[in-house]
Design a protein around this motif. Structure first.
Motif, PDB file in Angstrom:
ATOM      1  N   UNK A 167       0.711  -1.388   0.227  1.00 31.84           N
ATOM      2  CA  UNK A 167      -0.472  -0.153   0.030  1.00 31.84           C
ATOM      3  C   UNK A 167       0.708   1.352  -0.016  1.00 31.84           C
ATOM      4  N   UNK A 168       0.566   2.306  -0.810  1.00 31.91           N
ATOM      5  CA  UNK A 168       1.042   3.496  -0.958  1.00 31.91           C
ATOM      6  C   UNK A 168       0.437   4.418  -0.343  1.00 31.91           C
ATOM      7  N   UNK A 169       0.919   5.431   0.353  1.00 33.71           N
ATOM      8  CA  UNK A 169       0.341   6.413   1.233  1.00 33.71           C
ATOM      9  C   UNK A 169       0.261   7.868   0.234  1.00 33.71           C
ATOM     10  N   UNK A 170      -0.624   8.470   0.054  1.00 41.75           N
ATOM     11  CA  UNK A 170      -2.034   8.130   0.515  1.00 41.75           C
ATOM     12  C   UNK A 170      -2.661   7.607  -0.712  1.00 41.75           C
ATOM     13  N   UNK A 171      -2.223   7.102  -1.672  1.00 42.71           N
ATOM     14  CA  UNK A 171      -2.671   6.849  -3.052  1.00 42.71           C
ATOM     15  C   UNK A 171      -3.643   5.730  -2.916  1.00 42.71           C
ATOM     16  N   UNK A 172      -3.273   4.685  -2.296  1.00 45.66           N
ATOM     17  CA  UNK A 172      -4.016   3.418  -2.117  1.00 45.66           C
ATOM     18  C   UNK A 172      -5.364   3.438  -1.141  1.00 45.66           C
ATOM     19  N   UNK A 173      -5.262   4.338   0.018  1.00 44.22           N
ATOM     20  CA  UNK A 173      -6.284   4.683   0.674  1.00 44.22           C
ATOM     21  C   UNK A 173      -7.244   5.737  -0.002  1.00 44.22           C
ATOM     22  N   UNK A 174      -6.940   6.210  -0.853  1.00 45.14           N
ATOM     23  CA  UNK A 174      -7.929   7.320  -1.570  1.00 45.14           C
ATOM     24  C   UNK A 174      -8.534   6.362  -2.598  1.00 45.14           C
ATOM     25  N   UNK A 175      -7.714   5.493  -3.330  1.00 46.68           N
ATOM     26  CA  UNK A 175      -8.370   4.474  -4.117  1.00 46.68           C
ATOM     27  C   UNK A 175      -9.674   3.433  -3.422  1.00 46.68           C
ATOM     28  N   UNK A 176      -9.187   3.060  -2.406  1.00 47.70           N
ATOM     29  CA  UNK A 176     -10.273   2.249  -1.640  1.00 47.70           C
ATOM     30  C   UNK A 176     -11.538   3.066  -1.341  1.00 47.70           C
ATOM     31  N   UNK A 177     -11.673   4.455  -0.953  1.00 44.48           N
ATOM     32  CA  UNK A 177     -12.676   5.155  -0.940  1.00 44.48           C
ATOM     33  C   UNK A 177     -13.330   5.393  -2.125  1.00 44.48           C
ATOM     34  N   UNK A 178     -12.412   5.607  -3.316  1.00 44.40           N
ATOM     35  CA  UNK A 178     -13.333   5.526  -4.615  1.00 44.40           C
ATOM     36  C   UNK A 178     -14.028   4.443  -4.913  1.00 44.40           C
ATOM     37  N   UNK A 179     -13.411   3.164  -4.577  1.00 42.55           N
ATOM     38  CA  UNK A 179     -13.947   2.013  -4.893  1.00 42.55           C
ATOM     39  C   UNK A 179     -15.167   1.939  -4.214  1.00 42.55           C
ATOM     40  N   UNK A 180     -15.197   2.070  -2.691  1.00 43.60           N
ATOM     41  CA  UNK A 180     -16.379   2.113  -1.947  1.00 43.60           C
ATOM     42  C   UNK A 180     -17.504   2.928  -2.420  1.00 43.60           C
ATOM     43  N   UNK A 181     -17.198   4.455  -3.029  1.00 42.83           N
ATOM     44  CA  UNK A 181     -18.029   5.217  -3.494  1.00 42.83           C
ATOM     45  C   UNK A 181     -18.635   4.665  -4.758  1.00 42.83           C
ATOM     46  N   UNK A 182     -17.988   3.997  -5.586  1.00 43.11           N
ATOM     47  CA  UNK A 182     -18.623   3.544  -6.739  1.00 43.11           C
ATOM     48  C   UNK A 182     -19.306   2.380  -6.589  1.00 43.11           C
ATOM     49  N   UNK A 183     -18.968   1.426  -5.639  1.00 40.64           N
ATOM     50  CA  UNK A 183     -19.889   0.202  -5.351  1.00 40.64           C
ATOM     51  C   UNK A 183     -21.213   0.720  -4.637  1.00 40.64           C
TER      52      UNK A 183
END
Length: 363
Positions: free
Chosen positions: A163-179
């Protein structure tokens, strides 16, 4: 024994290439047992990388066609971005997000081909990068700045070196939002039309579907199904099953986050909002608490497509059940299957940031 194994693998490859008989491997629920009045939905989410060139042909062959007999409706949320930088899982590239609208044309064409009495509904919604940050600015600030009593990040999974800070965490939130957005689109359609879906699938819009995915391939109506690969320690890449079980997977992530990070701090310190562990420790127990079971599918396989028109050949090999046919195939056999579904030749296996990807750029 070696000869027997070779013959088995050859037969599996031929089934993938033929495709008509592949569903016999997974013993799907008999279609006659699905009431004609029962409604189903297939929700797609994510960033539509290489959608026209790689994803769409596999969606037609292995998602739309196997499920057309159920007359499922489709609900899509996508991130409207024009490009993607190189990162944790790919080399980046140009993205034509509007290609995802081709899905409606293909769903309707397949429905007409089998003389469905009514065309399935296909709806879309999207967010731009600007929309996303306007909505989640406060949350992202909290996730990026909050530390625990030891001075380490509370939300960022610093224990996972991939995991890369903060990009990986940003991408998790984007995934959750899209779902959640694709789920919300489906729910809105239900309310507007007085419908109630019984069986729902939540699937990605950036993968090559290498094997048929029948969303009624379940043992009973209390079972949700997840992939048997990408288990870190469980797979977070897809689910299908009963409406209420899938609802927990799709729509309760944000509300469960703070409780989860406190739980995982005790269970596995340093994993914060790690995507797969979020399911393992929080969402899956909630689903089971409601008396649903969760099973790993023994043959489903899909491979991530990247913006530069490559396919990750080893996605179904990694942390996978031994029963998944793609796991035990040679790369040459995988290439044959991919090219058969795409209806064209690719340009060989190359190595990028990640090894063993197939270049399927359209000339």
């Amino acid at each position: 024994k070696m000869l027997g194994c070779f013959i088995f693998l050859q037969s599996i490859v031929l089934l993938y290439l033929k495709n008509d008989d592949l569903m016999s491997l997974v013993n799907p629920k008999n279609f006659s047992s699905v009431p004609k009045s029962e409604k189903c939905a297939i929700c797609l989410w994510g960033l539509p990388r290489a959608f026209r060139s790689i994803v769409l042909p596999s969606l037609v062959r292995n998602v739309i066609e196997p499920n057309i007999r159920y007359n499922c409706d489709y609900f899509v949320h996508f991130d409207d971005r024009g490009s993607e930088k190189a990162g944790r899982s790919g080399a980046g590239g140009v993205i034509n997000a509007s290609e995802i609208y081709l899905l409606k044309e293909k769903v309707e064409a397949v429905a007409r081909n089998v003389s469905m009495p009514a065309l399935p509904t296909v709806q879309f919604t999207f967010d731009t990068e600007e929309n996303f940050w306007t909505t989640y600015r406060d949350l992202m600030k909290k996730l990026r700045e909050t530390k625990d009593e030891k001075g380490n990040w509370l939300y960022f999974p610093h224990a996972d070196i991939s995991y890369h800070f903060p990009t990986s965490m940003d991408n998790i939130v984007k995934m959750w939002h899209s779902i959640q957005s694709s789920w919300n689109l489906m729910q809105s359609f239900e309310k507007e039309n007085g419908l109630k879906y019984k069986q729902v699938a939540m699937i990605r819009s950036d993968v090559f579907y290498a094997a048929p995915l029948d969303i009624y391939n379940v043992s009973d109506d209390r079972t949700a199904v997840i992939p048997g690969f990408g288990r870190y320690p469980v797979s977070d890449r897809m689910i299908y099953g009963p409406y209420n079980a899938v609802k927990i997977w799709a729509s309760t992530r944000f509300e469960s986050l703070d409780k989860h990070v406190q739980l995982v701090k005790e269970k596995e310190y340093g994993f914060g909002m790690h995507s797969e562990r979020f399911l393992q420790y929080t969402l899956f127990p909630q689903i089971r608490k409601d008396n649903y079971s969760i099973v790993e599918h023994e043959s489903i396989c899909f491979l991530r497509a990247r913006a530069n028109n490559v396919v990750r050949l080893t996605d179904c090999d990694n942390n996978a059940l031994l029963t998944i046919p793609f796991k035990v195939m040679s790369h040459e056999s995988k290439v044959k299957i991919i090219e058969n579904i795409l209806g064209r030749s690719c340009h060989g296996i190359v190595s990028e940031r990640i090894p063993q990807v197939l270049n399927c750029t359209i000339p």
